[in-house]
Design a protein around this motif. Structure first.
Motif, short mmCIF file in Angstrom:
data_model
loop_
_atom_site.label_atom_id
_atom_site.label_comp_id
_atom_site.label_asym_id
_atom_site.label_seq_id
_atom_site.Cartn_x
_atom_site.Cartn_y
_atom_site.Cartn_z
N LEU A 85 0.81 -1.22 0.00
CA LEU A 85 0.00 0.00 0.00
C LEU A 85 0.84 1.27 0.00
O LEU A 85 0.32 2.36 -0.21
CB LEU A 85 -0.94 0.01 1.21
CG LEU A 85 -1.87 -1.19 1.34
CD1 LEU A 85 -2.69 -1.07 2.62
CD2 LEU A 85 -2.78 -1.30 0.13
N GLY A 86 2.13 1.14 0.25
CA GLY A 86 2.99 2.30 0.30
C GLY A 86 4.29 1.95 1.00
O GLY A 86 4.43 0.88 1.60
N ILE A 87 5.26 2.85 0.90
CA ILE A 87 6.53 2.68 1.60
C ILE A 87 6.42 3.40 2.95
O ILE A 87 6.15 4.60 3.01
CB ILE A 87 7.69 3.24 0.77
CG1 ILE A 87 7.88 2.36 -0.48
CG2 ILE A 87 8.97 3.29 1.60
CD1 ILE A 87 9.01 2.80 -1.38
N VAL A 88 6.62 2.64 4.02
CA VAL A 88 6.45 3.18 5.37
C VAL A 88 7.67 4.01 5.74
O VAL A 88 8.80 3.51 5.77
CB VAL A 88 6.24 2.04 6.39
CG1 VAL A 88 6.14 2.61 7.80
CG2 VAL A 88 4.99 1.25 6.04
N THR A 89 7.45 5.28 6.02
CA THR A 89 8.54 6.18 6.40
C THR A 89 8.56 6.50 7.89
O THR A 89 9.54 7.03 8.40
CB THR A 89 8.43 7.50 5.62
OG1 THR A 89 7.14 8.10 5.88
CG2 THR A 89 8.57 7.25 4.12
N GLY A 90 7.47 6.20 8.59
CA GLY A 90 7.44 6.47 10.02
C GLY A 90 6.28 5.76 10.69
O GLY A 90 5.30 5.40 10.04
N LEU A 91 6.43 5.54 11.99
CA LEU A 91 5.39 4.90 12.79
C LEU A 91 5.30 5.61 14.13
O LEU A 91 6.31 6.05 14.69
CB LEU A 91 5.71 3.42 13.02
CG LEU A 91 5.68 2.51 11.78
CD1 LEU A 91 6.50 1.26 12.02
CD2 LEU A 91 4.25 2.15 11.43
N GLU A 92 4.08 5.72 14.66
CA GLU A 92 3.89 6.18 16.02
C GLU A 92 3.48 4.97 16.85
O GLU A 92 2.52 4.26 16.53
CB GLU A 92 2.82 7.27 16.09
CG GLU A 92 2.73 7.91 17.48
CD GLU A 92 1.76 9.07 17.54
OE1 GLU A 92 1.51 9.57 18.65
OE2 GLU A 92 1.25 9.49 16.48
N LEU A 93 4.25 4.73 17.91
CA LEU A 93 4.06 3.54 18.74
C LEU A 93 3.67 3.92 20.16
O LEU A 93 4.22 4.88 20.73
CB LEU A 93 5.36 2.72 18.80
CG LEU A 93 6.04 2.37 17.48
CD1 LEU A 93 7.36 1.64 17.75
CD2 LEU A 93 5.13 1.52 16.60
N ALA A 94 2.75 3.18 20.74
CA ALA A 94 2.41 3.37 22.14
C ALA A 94 3.57 2.91 23.02
O ALA A 94 4.22 1.90 22.73
CB ALA A 94 1.15 2.58 22.49
N VAL A 95 3.84 3.66 24.08
CA VAL A 95 4.90 3.29 25.01
C VAL A 95 4.33 3.13 26.41
O VAL A 95 3.23 3.60 26.72
CB VAL A 95 6.04 4.33 25.01
CG1 VAL A 95 6.69 4.43 23.64
CG2 VAL A 95 5.56 5.70 25.48
N THR A 96 5.09 2.46 27.25
CA THR A 96 4.75 2.26 28.66
C THR A 96 5.95 2.71 29.50
O THR A 96 7.04 2.93 28.96
CB THR A 96 4.47 0.78 28.96
OG1 THR A 96 5.71 0.03 28.83
CG2 THR A 96 3.45 0.20 27.99
N PRO A 97 5.79 2.85 30.80
CA PRO A 97 6.96 3.10 31.64
C PRO A 97 7.93 1.92 31.57
O PRO A 97 7.52 0.76 31.40
CB PRO A 97 6.37 3.23 33.05
CG PRO A 97 4.93 3.60 32.82
CD PRO A 97 4.52 2.90 31.56
#
Length: 418
Positions: free
Chosen positions: A160-172
């Motif tokens: 579907l496209g070339i992935v240039t970035g991702l936003e990921l959930a983080v935890t402590p």
């Protein structure tokens, strides 16, 4: 170019290393066929192209925490090792990691790569946003608010496209202890398999399927969880172990139940060691957790053929998710992984028999590893496959991002750029 294992010569006619997303977008817009490559830790043609390969390692390598959202934005070419070190410096973590920290974030997510734990989502499970370059060169960003478009894109096989970035959930940040136990009787393991794999935050079983016992059980427990000194007859190893018999544990993460940082325990291998350059092949099949005892018994029936070809097999688990092409789509799962010796003709000869044994259990192959493309009923395995085909046709009508393997899964594109 070759892949990580050296078993695949890529078909590309040119290789480019764009230094900005704008340069990448211009390159994609002008290409007839194009695919991105990350760490090349795949064993089949999922990332291949007969056009231009783009490597993302020259793009700005952004790792930016967004505290008010409890997320991190990471560039597609960043490795998990680099991401984890940056997160730990800020007291943050992600929930799960694969065996190797050297793989790229975007490539791992796009192919449904995972860690372990019955209640732990795969690596894609952390994704809350995704940035891509479409075939036209358009730069788009999707989030969970985009609904089906987002759910179809996260595990997208690069279609579907070339992935240039991702936003990921983080935890402590959190602490983990790792202990290896040995010689787990198969009979007891299969009698209550769910209890076995739920005995720690992350559980991995290592075996060659021969004999009456499982060689090793790797338990990665939260520091708050009690120590496990006996598990269905398995007993603690008296010194650190490597998953392969006779191999030094020097490059493995710290064991012996000693607490440590999440990034130094969740992978099997240490960040500071470069993994072996190939000399192995890999396959993996993911199926509903409730079928694990019967499926593993079926695989054991083939042990005489499998064991001579195997370095080792790893059995792990994962939680259900909602991503259309995720091997964990709407099923709590067991993943049966095979690390083969570099004997590709022999491995490819046994794969159809192995797949036949696992087919009744709804086994889904890992997208980046060796399997028989024509040996699976993709529509049955992936209920949203028809919707994904429509998404791919809408966003890539000229089939820029397609290749032979994707055509075998998705069907030949209606319009060909050739």
């Amino acid at each position: 170019m070759k892949n990580w294992a050296g078993n695949l010569d890529y078909s590309s006619t040119d290789v480019e290393r764009p230094e900005s997303v704008a340069e990448l977008a211009e390159l994609v817009a002008g290409a007839t066929r194009v695919k991105a490559l990350g760490s090349r830790h795949s064993f089949n043609q999922v990332g291949d192209t007969d056009g231009v390969h783009v490597l993302l390692d020259a793009l700005p390598q952004r790792i930016e925490l967004i505290p008010d959202r409890q997320t991190v934005h990471v560039s597609g070419g960043v490795s998990y090792g680099a991401l984890c070190r940056t997160l730990e410096e800020s007291g943050a973590a992600i929930h799960n990691l694969a065996s190797l920290p050297h793989i790229s974030v975007a490539g791992a997510v796009q192919t449904g790569t995972h860690g372990s734990g019955v209640n732990n989502l795969s690596l894609a499970g952390a994704v809350v946003g995704i940035d891509m370059v479409r075939p036209s060169g358009e730069q788009v960003s999707l989030s969970r608010a985009d609904g089906d478009e987002f759910l179809g894109s996260v595990v997208g096989l690069g279609a579907l496209g070339i992935v240039t970035g991702l936003e990921l959930a983080v935890t402590p940040s959190f602490a983990v202890r790792q202990r290896v136990l040995e010689n787990l009787p198969w009979e007891r393991a299969l009698a209550d398999f769910t209890q076995l794999v739920s005995s720690a935050y992350s559980v991995s079983l290592f075996t060659d399927f021969a004999g009456e016992s499982i060689n090793q059980v790797w338990l990665k427990a939260l520091d708050s969880e009690p120590a496990v000194n006996d598990l269905f007859g398995a007993t603690p190893a008296v010194h650190p172990r490597h998953p392969l018999p006779g191999m030094s544990a020097e490059n493995c993460t710290i064991q012996m139940d000693k607490p440590g940082r999440w990034l130094d325990r969740l992978p099997h291998f240490r960040h500071e060691f470069t993994p072996s350059k190939g000399e192995e092949l890999q396959s993996e099949f993911i199926l509903p957790l409730e079928h694990a005892p019967a499926a593993l018994e079926a695989v054991r029936s083939l042990a005489d053929r499998l064991a001579p070809l195997l370095f080792v097999s790893e059995i792990r688990t994962g939680a259900a998710d909602e991503f259309w092409l995720s091997p964990f789509y709407r099923q709590q799962s067991v993943a049966v992984h095979f690390t083969w010796k570099p004997l590709q003709p022999e491995v490819e000869a046994v794969l159809p028999q192995l797949e036949d044994l696992l087919r009744p259990f709804g086994a889904r192959p890992h997208w980046g590893k060796l399997f028989t493309p024509g040996g699976h009923d993709w529509e049955t395995l992936y209920p949203r496959l028809a919707d994904f085909r429509l998404l791919a046709a809408a966003h890539d009508p000229e089939a820029k991002f397609r290749n032979g393997l994707l055509d075998s899964i998705l069907g030949a594109p209606a319009v060909s750029a050739r």
